[in-house]
Design an enzyme around this catalytic site. Structure first.
Site, PDB file in Angstrom:
ATOM      1  N   LEU A  21       3.207   1.111   9.514  1.00  0.00           N
ATOM      2  CA  LEU A  21       3.277   2.286   8.656  1.00  0.00           C
ATOM      3  C   LEU A  21       3.041   1.939   7.194  1.00  0.00           C
ATOM      4  O   LEU A  21       2.654   2.792   6.402  1.00  0.00           O
ATOM      5  CB  LEU A  21       4.644   2.966   8.803  1.00  0.00           C
ATOM      6  CG  LEU A  21       4.939   3.595  10.166  1.00  0.00           C
ATOM      7  CD1 LEU A  21       6.371   4.106  10.195  1.00  0.00           C
ATOM      8  CD2 LEU A  21       3.971   4.727  10.459  1.00  0.00           C
ATOM      9  N   ALA A  23       3.354  -1.611   4.029  1.00  0.00           N
ATOM     10  CA  ALA A  23       3.844  -2.933   3.646  1.00  0.00           C
ATOM     11  C   ALA A  23       4.080  -2.946   2.152  1.00  0.00           C
ATOM     12  O   ALA A  23       3.361  -2.292   1.390  1.00  0.00           O
ATOM     13  CB  ALA A  23       2.853  -4.023   4.041  1.00  0.00           C
ATOM     14  N   GLY A  25       6.454  -5.257  -1.248  1.00  0.00           N
ATOM     15  CA  GLY A  25       6.893  -6.559  -1.705  1.00  0.00           C
ATOM     16  C   GLY A  25       8.059  -7.119  -0.908  1.00  0.00           C
ATOM     17  O   GLY A  25       8.231  -8.333  -0.799  1.00  0.00           O
ATOM     18  N   MET A  26       8.894  -6.227  -0.326  1.00  0.00           N
ATOM     19  CA  MET A  26      10.086  -6.685   0.386  1.00  0.00           C
ATOM     20  C   MET A  26       9.823  -6.955   1.858  1.00  0.00           C
ATOM     21  O   MET A  26      10.542  -7.735   2.479  1.00  0.00           O
ATOM     22  CB  MET A  26      11.197  -5.631   0.264  1.00  0.00           C
ATOM     23  CG  MET A  26      11.616  -5.342  -1.167  1.00  0.00           C
ATOM     24  SD  MET A  26      12.496  -6.707  -1.933  1.00  0.00           S
ATOM     25  CE  MET A  26      14.041  -6.623  -1.051  1.00  0.00           C
ATOM     26  N   GLY A  27       8.812  -6.314   2.439  1.00  0.00           N
ATOM     27  CA  GLY A  27       8.586  -6.506   3.863  1.00  0.00           C
ATOM     28  C   GLY A  27       7.563  -5.541   4.409  1.00  0.00           C
ATOM     29  O   GLY A  27       6.797  -4.922   3.668  1.00  0.00           O
ATOM     30  N   VAL A  29       6.851  -2.243   7.199  1.00  0.00           N
ATOM     31  CA  VAL A  29       7.458  -1.142   7.940  1.00  0.00           C
ATOM     32  C   VAL A  29       6.573  -0.834   9.139  1.00  0.00           C
ATOM     33  O   VAL A  29       5.371  -0.605   8.988  1.00  0.00           O
ATOM     34  CB  VAL A  29       7.624   0.103   7.054  1.00  0.00           C
ATOM     35  CG1 VAL A  29       8.300   1.221   7.857  1.00  0.00           C
ATOM     36  CG2 VAL A  29       8.444  -0.223   5.815  1.00  0.00           C
ATOM     37  N   LYS A  43      11.906  -1.474   9.329  1.00  0.00           N
ATOM     38  CA  LYS A  43      11.539  -2.344   8.207  1.00  0.00           C
ATOM     39  C   LYS A  43      12.013  -3.763   8.486  1.00  0.00           C
ATOM     40  O   LYS A  43      13.199  -3.992   8.750  1.00  0.00           O
ATOM     41  CB  LYS A  43      12.144  -1.851   6.895  1.00  0.00           C
ATOM     42  CG  LYS A  43      11.896  -2.813   5.719  1.00  0.00           C
ATOM     43  CD  LYS A  43      12.560  -2.354   4.433  1.00  0.00           C
ATOM     44  CE  LYS A  43      11.775  -1.245   3.782  1.00  0.00           C
ATOM     45  NZ  LYS A  43      12.291  -0.937   2.411  1.00  0.00           N
ATOM     46  N   ASP A 137      15.624   4.431  -6.670  1.00  0.00           N
ATOM     47  CA  ASP A 137      14.162   4.470  -6.520  1.00  0.00           C
ATOM     48  C   ASP A 137      13.716   5.817  -5.969  1.00  0.00           C
ATOM     49  O   ASP A 137      12.943   5.897  -5.007  1.00  0.00           O
ATOM     50  CB  ASP A 137      13.690   3.341  -5.608  1.00  0.00           C
ATOM     51  CG  ASP A 137      12.191   3.045  -5.797  1.00  0.00           C
ATOM     52  OD1 ASP A 137      11.650   3.409  -6.859  1.00  0.00           O
ATOM     53  OD2 ASP A 137      11.581   2.455  -4.894  1.00  0.00           O
TER      54      ASP A 137
END
Length: 800
Positions: A21, A23, A25-27, A29, A43, A137
């Site tokens: 679905l 992508a 900086g953290m990972g 999805v 995620k 956020d």
């Protein structure tokens, strides 16, 4: 959704991965299906973060906090495993588009929809803050739109109120353009970030939803953050009913902002703010407090329906390793979905619950029974749209093609750019509803061998074209494709225009661009598009770019400034019949004034005589010119300059001198400054122009009604209906290519061969020179009671 990559695992935590679905900086999805058949957004955190013990601790704490949030407008956490080698978290999957995607593809949301959106997001934040959390956020990309209301997602950086930053202290947490001033001050050791920060971000989100633009502009991160901290937001295009509330939300001082609960109260008429009046949500909310079924504009439910249908039709997870089924007929040997096991943050599995078969999930068909929000109704709608109203079946969605709009949306010509964006968006909506294939009279092609465009042989053009949906679900008969609009702002600057043009040229989903709002950006854009052979159309630029390029791909759909003498000559010959015409050559206008004087001297009205009276560029003394006009016994005066201010000086001088004859000027003069500064002296002036007033055109009544209702304005701005015509002209060119997928070079050739009868004018090109027949685009206005009144095409105007 994108396919899985070779390095992606087949499953995570008992969830079978189906696709990507997104992508960040953290990972990454993923779209995944649980053992019980439920679709989730899963995620997976990148390994480099997972190696940090402090990060794992924070992730566990945040997963626990997010798992405790169960509000209707929050996406629930269904499973999480902070202790895994790569920590992961699963939430309910919502098939609707993000707010960012919806606005990018379909334009700003109606006022009614924005009010519902704000009320529900404020309700979601109220629960977040009551749990002692701050989202940190809130942005358009973290708001999903479903049939039954919006959903706030992504608590990946949610923090306990008053806690320290998630990462290093010199890193700003949040998204520039939507973060609060106190978030931006993290670099400089500012105060803590609390619930008022989310309210500020919510104000930014609602301003974006209502206008399509960020309230603190765009540009470099440093520039946006500086404006956020030190400058006031740009709320000029926000509907006036929302301005007091958003002004309060965007206060620099956190203590001056309303709470999320107060925002909700203001938007549902349950209370008000001391900083401004409450906004009534009207019939957009049901008695139960949820949005009415039609809370979204008509273009979005179909997109949601398509995605819901696609998600529900995904295959069941493949069985695990083991012997395959034996030969011969018999019951389906595949195992049914097993029990749902949620891995809680403390590592203890939740007791197994009875699994729902996929057939049972489809049968439930409601947002409560299916994790797909609005899935049952959406899937039905998607199935319903695959057949024509006459009963003829169609398979799959129509192909969707993208038309670009490059405009000055934040610079000196932003009013014109905004009008063109609005007109183009309405054209896309009307076309996709099956009612925008032509203007008042339709279109025709001079190439009698061209085929009608009825085939569905073309395929979808990728992610950039996935947003154009039907508005109202009109019939597909005669509509072989859907359209989507991609809008980029060049700010009227050459450097920015070069960057934007490059993005459109590189995007092969874009088949034509409406561009060249004006200024220095126009020539840069046209040259680049010409080189790429990407059709580019201008509806408002008066710069003569045709002669400056090889111009096969450039379509200037209006006359340049030097053609504006034609209406003067015709009007003073056939309507007022002036035998003695005075021409005022304004030195400040240089070539534009010189050209009009030259043309009218060569072809004097009524075959009479002309006299020329010059005002130097460094002088504003029009009194002497007015005296000379009277001395020449002139019956009419044509001011050939382009300055509204100097034209007003001329008008006042003529009035004071007692001149009572016909007074005319060209389009650049017709601005508020001229009407205001000239005052009563402007009365009766006749102005030649290249744009129409659609409110005066019976054929444009539907366009005007849609425009006023959708954008909350009384007056349709200039060049809006011209952009509407231009986009549908391009659509007709695509139709004329028959059953093949459009191609840029073929579009360039075809567009010069068709005639399109639009609402504002007929668009056609000379078969020999291939130049636009600009005589169709010259109109007249007369100032009456202090306002310009549209007289129609210049050769249809009559004496008052």
């Amino acid at each position: 959704m994108r396919p899985l990559r070779p390095g992606d695992p087949p499953s995570v935590g008992g969830h079978r991965l189906l696709g990507r679905l997104g992508a960040g900086g953290m990972g990454v999805v993923y779209l995944a299906r649980s053992a019980g058949g439920t679709l989730v957004a899963l995620k997976v955190i990148r390994a480099e973060y997972a190696a940090d013990h402090d990060f794992r601790t924070r992730f566990r704490r945040e997963a626990e906090a997010a798992g405790g949030l169960t509000g209707r407008w929050l996406v629930p956490v269904t499973a999480a495993e902070p202790a895994a080698r790569e920590p992961w978290l699963a939430t309910a999957f919502v098939p609707g588009p993000s707010l960012a995607e919806a606005v990018t593809l379909h334009g700003p949301l109606p006022d009614r929809t924005v009010r519902v959106l704000g009320a529900r997001l404020a309700e979601a934040l109220t629960e977040v803050h009551a749990a002692g959390l701050v989202h940190r956020d809130v942005k358009p990309g973290n708001v999903l739109l479903a049939l039954d209301g919006p959903r706030l997602i992504d608590f990946g950086i949610a923090r306990s109120a008053g806690a320290t930053a998630l990462t290093a202290s010199d890193v700003v947490i949040g998204s520039p353009g939507y973060l609060s001033p106190e978030q931006a001050r993290v670099r400089t050791g500012g105060g803590g970030v609390g619930p008022p920060s989310d309210v500020f971000s919510l104000g930014c989100v609602l301003a974006y939803a209502a206008t399509g633009r960020r309230p603190f502009g765009t540009g470099t991160v440093a520039a946006v953050i500086f404006r956020t901290v030190h400058e006031e937001p740009d709320l000029d295009a926000v509907p006036w009913t929302l301005v007091p509330l958003l002004t309060a939300c965007l206060a620099k001082d956190p203590a001056a902002r309303p709470t999320a609960q107060e925002v909700r109260a203001a938007l549902t008429d349950e209370g008000g703010l001391t900083a401004g009046e409450a906004v009534d949500a009207g019939d957009a909310l049901t008695d139960g407090g949820g949005p009415a079924p039609d809370w979204l504009p008509p273009s979005l439910p179909r997109l949601i329906a398509e995605r819901s249908s696609a998600a529900l039709s995904l295959p069941d997870p493949s069985p695990g390793p083991g012997p395959g089924p034996g030969p011969g007929p018999g019951p389906d040997p595949r195992p049914g979905p097993g029990p749902v096991t949620l891995v809680q943050p403390d590592g203890v599995p939740e007791p197994a619950r009875p699994a729902l078969s996929r057939r049972r999930v489809l049968a439930l068909g409601s947002a409560a029974g299916v994790v797909l929000t609005g899935g049952g109704l959406a899937a039905w709608a998607a199935t319903r749209s695959t057949a024509d109203r006459d009963g003829s079946a169609r398979s799959g969605p129509l192909p969707r093609y993208v038309i670009g709009l490059q405009a000055d949306l934040s610079g000196p010509d932003r009013a014109t750019g905004r009008a063109q964006e609005r007109g183009a968006r309405i054209a896309v909506s009307h076309f996709n509803a099956g009612s925008g294939g032509s203007g008042s009279g339709g279109s025709e092609s001079r190439d009698t061998t061209s085929q009608g465009a009825t085939s569905q042989g073309a395929t979808s053009q990728g992610a950039a074209s996935q947003g154009g949906g039907s508005q109202g679900g009109g019939s597909r008969a005669g509509r072989p494709f859907d359209l989507a609009l991609k809008v980029l702002d060049d700010a009227g600057k050459a450097k920015r225009a070069e960057e934007v043009t490059g993005r459109f040229v590189a995007d092969h989903d874009v088949y034509a661009v409406i561009a060249a709002t004006g200024g220095s950006a126009a020539e840069v854009a046209v040259a680049r598009y010409e080189k790429a052979l990407l059709p580019v159309l201008s509806v408002s630029s008066g710069t003569d770019l045709y002669a400056a390029t090889t111009t096969r791909a450039y379509f200037q759909l209006r006359p340049d400034e030097y053609a504006l003498a034609t209406p003067f000559i015709h009007y003073l010959t056939h309507v007022e019949k002036s035998r003695r015409t005075a021409l005022i050559d304004d030195g400040a206008a240089r070539r534009a004034s010189w050209q009009i004087v030259k043309d009218m001297s060569a072809y004097p009205p009524s075959q009479g005589t002309t006299t020329t009276h010059t005002v130097p560029a460094d002088s504003e003394d029009f009194d002497a010119v007015a005296a000379a006009v009277l001395a020449a016994d002139a019956q009419a005066v044509v001011y050939a300059g382009t300055s509204p201010h100097r034209a007003a000086r001329c008008a006042r001088a003529l009035a004071q001198a007692g001149f009572r004859g016909t007074r005319m000027a060209s389009q650049p003069v017709l601005e508020t400054a001229f009407l205001k500064e000239a005052g009563p002296a402007a009365e009766g002036w006749v102005i030649s122009a290249t744009y129409v007033d659609p409110a005066a055109l019976p054929a444009a009544a539907r366009f005007v009604e849609t425009y006023r209702k959708r954008f909350g304005v009384r007056t349709v701005e200039r060049y809006a209906v011209e952009a509407y015509d231009a986009l549908l002209f391009v659509a007709q060119g695509m139709r004329e290519l028959g059953g093949v997928e459009p191609e840029r070079g073929a579009m360039v050739r075809r567009l010069r061969q068709i005639t399109y009868r639009g609402l504002a004018k007929t668009i056609e090109f000379d078969p020999v020179t291939h130049e636009f027949r600009w005589v169709n685009s010259l109109f007249l206005y007369r100032v009456q009671n202090g306002v310009p009144v549209f007289l129609g095409h210049y050769d249809k105007a009559k004496k008052p």
